[in-house]
Design a protein around this motif. Structure first.
Motif, PDB file in Angstrom:
ATOM      1  N   ALA A 138      -3.067  16.466  -6.707  1.00  0.00           N
ATOM      2  CA  ALA A 138      -2.387  15.772  -5.614  1.00  0.00           C
ATOM      3  C   ALA A 138      -1.489  16.717  -4.811  1.00  0.00           C
ATOM      4  CB  ALA A 138      -1.568  14.607  -6.160  1.00  0.00           C
ATOM      5  N   GLY A 139      -1.339  17.937  -5.276  1.00  0.00           N
ATOM      6  CA  GLY A 139      -0.431  18.853  -4.612  1.00  0.00           C
ATOM      7  C   GLY A 139       1.019  18.412  -4.717  1.00  0.00           C
ATOM      8  N   ALA A 140       1.364  17.830  -5.844  1.00  0.00           N
ATOM      9  CA  ALA A 140       2.718  17.306  -6.033  1.00  0.00           C
ATOM     10  C   ALA A 140       3.315  17.859  -7.321  1.00  0.00           C
ATOM     11  CB  ALA A 140       2.702  15.786  -6.075  1.00  0.00           C
TER      12      ALA A 140
ATOM     13  N   LYS B  74       0.832  -1.199   0.000  1.00  0.00           N
ATOM     14  CA  LYS B  74       0.000   0.000   0.000  1.00  0.00           C
ATOM     15  C   LYS B  74       0.872   1.257   0.000  1.00  0.00           C
ATOM     16  CE  LYS B  74      -3.448   2.396   2.807  1.00  0.00           C
ATOM     17  NZ  LYS B  74      -4.126   2.420   4.125  1.00  0.00           N
ATOM     18  N   PRO B  75       0.688   2.110  -1.002  1.00  0.00           N
ATOM     19  CA  PRO B  75       1.521   3.318  -1.094  1.00  0.00           C
ATOM     20  C   PRO B  75       1.143   4.319  -0.018  1.00  0.00           C
ATOM     21  CG  PRO B  75       0.424   2.777  -3.170  1.00  0.00           C
ATOM     22  CD  PRO B  75      -0.247   1.993  -2.097  1.00  0.00           C
ATOM     23  N   GLU B  76       2.111   5.199   0.282  1.00  0.00           N
ATOM     24  CA  GLU B  76       1.862   6.269   1.250  1.00  0.00           C
ATOM     25  C   GLU B  76       2.412   7.588   0.714  1.00  0.00           C
ATOM     26  OE1 GLU B  76       3.678   5.117   4.884  1.00  0.00           O
ATOM     27  OE2 GLU B  76       2.684   3.154   4.988  1.00  0.00           O
ATOM     28  N   GLY B  77       2.078   8.651   1.380  1.00  0.00           N
ATOM     29  CA  GLY B  77       2.618   9.955   1.043  1.00  0.00           C
ATOM     30  C   GLY B  77       2.241  10.410  -0.351  1.00  0.00           C
ATOM     31  N   THR B  78       3.238  10.961  -1.062  1.00  0.00           N
ATOM     32  CA  THR B  78       2.976  11.521  -2.379  1.00  0.00           C
ATOM     33  C   THR B  78       2.422  10.490  -3.336  1.00  0.00           C
ATOM     34  OG1 THR B  78       4.768  13.100  -2.030  1.00  0.00           O
ATOM     35  CG2 THR B  78       4.011  12.778  -4.278  1.00  0.00           C
ATOM     36  N   ALA B  79       2.973   9.278  -3.293  1.00  0.00           N
ATOM     37  CA  ALA B  79       2.498   8.229  -4.193  1.00  0.00           C
ATOM     38  C   ALA B  79       1.007   7.977  -3.983  1.00  0.00           C
ATOM     39  CB  ALA B  79       3.302   6.948  -3.957  1.00  0.00           C
ATOM     40  N   ALA B  80       0.591   7.905  -2.722  1.00  0.00           N
ATOM     41  CA  ALA B  80      -0.829   7.679  -2.427  1.00  0.00           C
ATOM     42  C   ALA B  80      -1.673   8.855  -2.897  1.00  0.00           C
ATOM     43  CB  ALA B  80      -1.010   7.446  -0.925  1.00  0.00           C
ATOM     44  N   ASP B  81      -1.152  10.073  -2.722  1.00  0.00           N
ATOM     45  CA  ASP B  81      -1.891  11.252  -3.180  1.00  0.00           C
ATOM     46  C   ASP B  81      -2.065  11.231  -4.695  1.00  0.00           C
ATOM     47  OD1 ASP B  81      -1.946  12.066  -0.576  1.00  0.00           O
ATOM     48  OD2 ASP B  81      -0.237  13.426  -0.757  1.00  0.00           O
ATOM     49  N   LEU B  82      -1.007  10.825  -5.398  1.00  0.00           N
ATOM     50  CA  LEU B  82      -1.089  10.774  -6.855  1.00  0.00           C
ATOM     51  C   LEU B  82      -2.105   9.729  -7.302  1.00  0.00           C
ATOM     52  CD1 LEU B  82       2.698  11.092  -7.775  1.00  0.00           C
ATOM     53  CD2 LEU B  82       0.888  12.741  -8.279  1.00  0.00           C
ATOM     54  N   ILE B  83      -2.120   8.587  -6.636  1.00  0.00           N
ATOM     55  CA  ILE B  83      -3.080   7.538  -6.987  1.00  0.00           C
ATOM     56  C   ILE B  83      -4.509   8.029  -6.751  1.00  0.00           C
ATOM     57  CG2 ILE B  83      -3.961   5.287  -6.275  1.00  0.00           C
ATOM     58  CD1 ILE B  83      -1.088   4.405  -5.848  1.00  0.00           C
ATOM     59  N   ALA B  84      -4.707   8.691  -5.609  1.00  0.00           N
ATOM     60  CA  ALA B  84      -6.048   9.208  -5.314  1.00  0.00           C
ATOM     61  C   ALA B  84      -6.477  10.220  -6.376  1.00  0.00           C
ATOM     62  CB  ALA B  84      -6.062   9.850  -3.921  1.00  0.00           C
ATOM     63  N   ALA B  85      -5.548  11.083  -6.772  1.00  0.00           N
ATOM     64  CA  ALA B  85      -5.869  12.083  -7.794  1.00  0.00           C
ATOM     65  C   ALA B  85      -6.137  11.411  -9.134  1.00  0.00           C
ATOM     66  CB  ALA B  85      -4.715  13.075  -7.921  1.00  0.00           C
ATOM     67  N   GLY B  86      -5.324  10.405  -9.468  1.00  0.00           N
ATOM     68  CA  GLY B  86      -5.523   9.689 -10.725  1.00  0.00           C
ATOM     69  C   GLY B  86      -6.854   8.969 -10.751  1.00  0.00           C
ATOM     70  N   LEU B  87      -7.176   8.297  -9.666  1.00  0.00           N
ATOM     71  CA  LEU B  87      -8.448   7.594  -9.549  1.00  0.00           C
ATOM     72  C   LEU B  87      -9.604   8.543  -9.804  1.00  0.00           C
ATOM     73  CD1 LEU B  87      -8.468   4.641  -8.994  1.00  0.00           C
ATOM     74  CD2 LEU B  87      -8.664   5.091  -6.559  1.00  0.00           C
ATOM     75  N   LYS B  88      -9.523   9.709  -9.189  1.00  0.00           N
ATOM     76  CA  LYS B  88     -10.611  10.687  -9.299  1.00  0.00           C
ATOM     77  C   LYS B  88     -10.720  11.249 -10.714  1.00  0.00           C
ATOM     78  CE  LYS B  88     -11.919  15.214  -7.434  1.00  0.00           C
ATOM     79  NZ  LYS B  88     -11.587  16.250  -6.407  1.00  0.00           N
ATOM     80  N   LEU B  89      -9.570  11.690 -11.247  1.00  0.00           N
ATOM     81  CA  LEU B  89      -9.612  12.385 -12.535  1.00  0.00           C
ATOM     82  C   LEU B  89      -9.777  11.414 -13.698  1.00  0.00           C
ATOM     83  CD1 LEU B  89      -6.901  15.095 -11.852  1.00  0.00           C
ATOM     84  CD2 LEU B  89      -9.373  15.364 -11.910  1.00  0.00           C
ATOM     85  N   PHE B  90      -9.083  10.273 -13.649  1.00  0.00           N
ATOM     86  CA  PHE B  90      -9.273   9.271 -14.697  1.00  0.00           C
ATOM     87  C   PHE B  90     -10.730   8.846 -14.749  1.00  0.00           C
ATOM     88  CE2 PHE B  90      -4.606   7.736 -14.255  1.00  0.00           C
ATOM     89  CZ  PHE B  90      -4.193   8.746 -15.088  1.00  0.00           C
TER      90      PHE B  90
END
Lengths: 220, 220
Positions: free
Chosen positions: A42-44, A9-25
């Motif tokens: 993702a604020g990254a 399970k990713p954490e930190g920036t990686a997790a934020d990017l996944i969450a953003a990708g999930l939402k936008l994709f």
DNA sequence: TGATTTCAATCAATCGTTTGATTTACTATA
DNA sequence: TATAGTAAATCAAACGATTGATTGAAATCA
């Protein structure tokens, strides 16, 4: 026990990017979403996508694994029930099917955890995306297989016949359609949101349908 | 009598561009399809898109009108039957519903005319695209409304109740799901193509389901 | 210190769109 | 019938903007 193809399970920036990708994709589609949008959401930094996932496609795959992580457990819990349950009686099987339909409908239509995950998965299926294989083997086949077993127990038919598999697809399809065609159903019924009450109302209709289907299919 | 929002049938290069757009937008999605691809597929120049339709979005709208042109008539013919038919008896209504389901299933799964049109429309619905309004008012509402009327005649329920509308959606949803989830159904059943025989097999299952649903809903 | 992670800046490629010239199809005039 | 005139349509070429990806330095943490 962890699967070989399941990264931690990713954490930190990686997790934020996944969450953003999930939402936008899920909202706009893979091709229509730029890496800059994802990074901003993702604020990254843009380069962090390449750093953590190689490239945009890598992020897509990571989003697929995240879906499996979030939904996989829920689906299994709802459909499996107690781990080593004895083969249920026809009536028990029907009640388990009913419970699964209600849980699945509520999850798809109201659950907050499904908000971003479901549109993403629907798009992956529709586009025959790179994640379809994993989602098919890891979620769809187990869920559909378990559903077929319950159906067989409820009706007395063979669990792996073509007819059983088709009927189970048509039963599940009713649930999924209300999620896929939600904007249309909303307009037609004048509904502006799907609270718990309306999800229950929808589940009532589907359960009623499936009950009728099961009773008709039963071999006495 | 022509509707005010219905432009005349395009010919020549414009028609070629629409056909290419329909095919590629449906296959890859709107955002993922470049204007150069479309022009190449149509055997036309890139600038012809701007000339005939203003811009890429204009072509998208023109594709929507083409869908309405191709499918609208078919849907109306299948669901309306003879223009000013008298209100059918319950059994007649059920037979008309059955016929409509079979026609719709065959059309969606096997008809060559639907090959490019259906994926395009599914994407427009999924993306809440610019064409959704037109397709909703021009096709979905009439079809769903007619189906509700038949359902009311077959069951004795009110044609415009929430329950009737929901049930009709769940019935139609079964058909649409087999088209939307076709890649999944194919894998699960080991089917590699949908000939007329398998479309009939699928329609049999759905008709059987809907018969059971109608019989259960009937107020004696 | 050394390894991991983030950052601003920039890359070549591709995007949708625009341009101005050229070709085609058709009409009016002689 | 022949020809000049006109509008419609198509074309190659280029536009600025945005795309996904890369770079090397700066920052962070152990």
């Amino acid at each position: 026990m962890t699967e070989p193809s399941a990264p931690p399970k990713p954490e930190g920036t990686a997790a934020d990017l996944i969450a953003a990708g999930l939402k936008l994709f899920g909202q706009k589609g893979f091709a229509a979403t730029s890496t800059r949008e994802i990074a901003a959401e993702a604020g990254a930094n843009i380069a962090s996508i390449a750093y953590h996932f190689g490239n945009k496609d890598g992020l897509r795959l990571a989003c697929g694994h995240e879906v499996r992580r979030r939904i996989g457990g829920t689906v299994a819990a709802v459909l499996e029930g107690p781990a080593d349950a004895p083969p249920p009686s026809p009536d028990e099987a029907m009640m388990q099917i009913e419970a699964a339909i209600r849980a699945m409908t509520a999850f798809l239509l109201t659950q907050r955890a499904a908000e971003d995950v479901v549109p993403f998965m629907l798009r992956e299926v529709a586009e025959n995306g790179a994640n379809l294989d994993m989602l098919y083997d890891g979620m769809i086949v187990p869920a559909h297989g378990r559903f077929c077993a319950l159906w067989a127990a409820a009706t007395g038919n063979a669990p792996d016949s073509e007819r059983t598999r088709l009927i189970v697809f048509s039963a599940i399809g009713q649930i999924l359609y209300f999620r896929i065609g939600r904007p249309i159903v909303e307009r037609r019924l004048g509904w502006t949101e799907w609270g718990a009450e309306r999800a229950r109302q929808t589940a009532d209709v589907i359960v009623s349908n499936v009950r009728a289907m099961i009773e008709r299919e039963r071999r006495p």
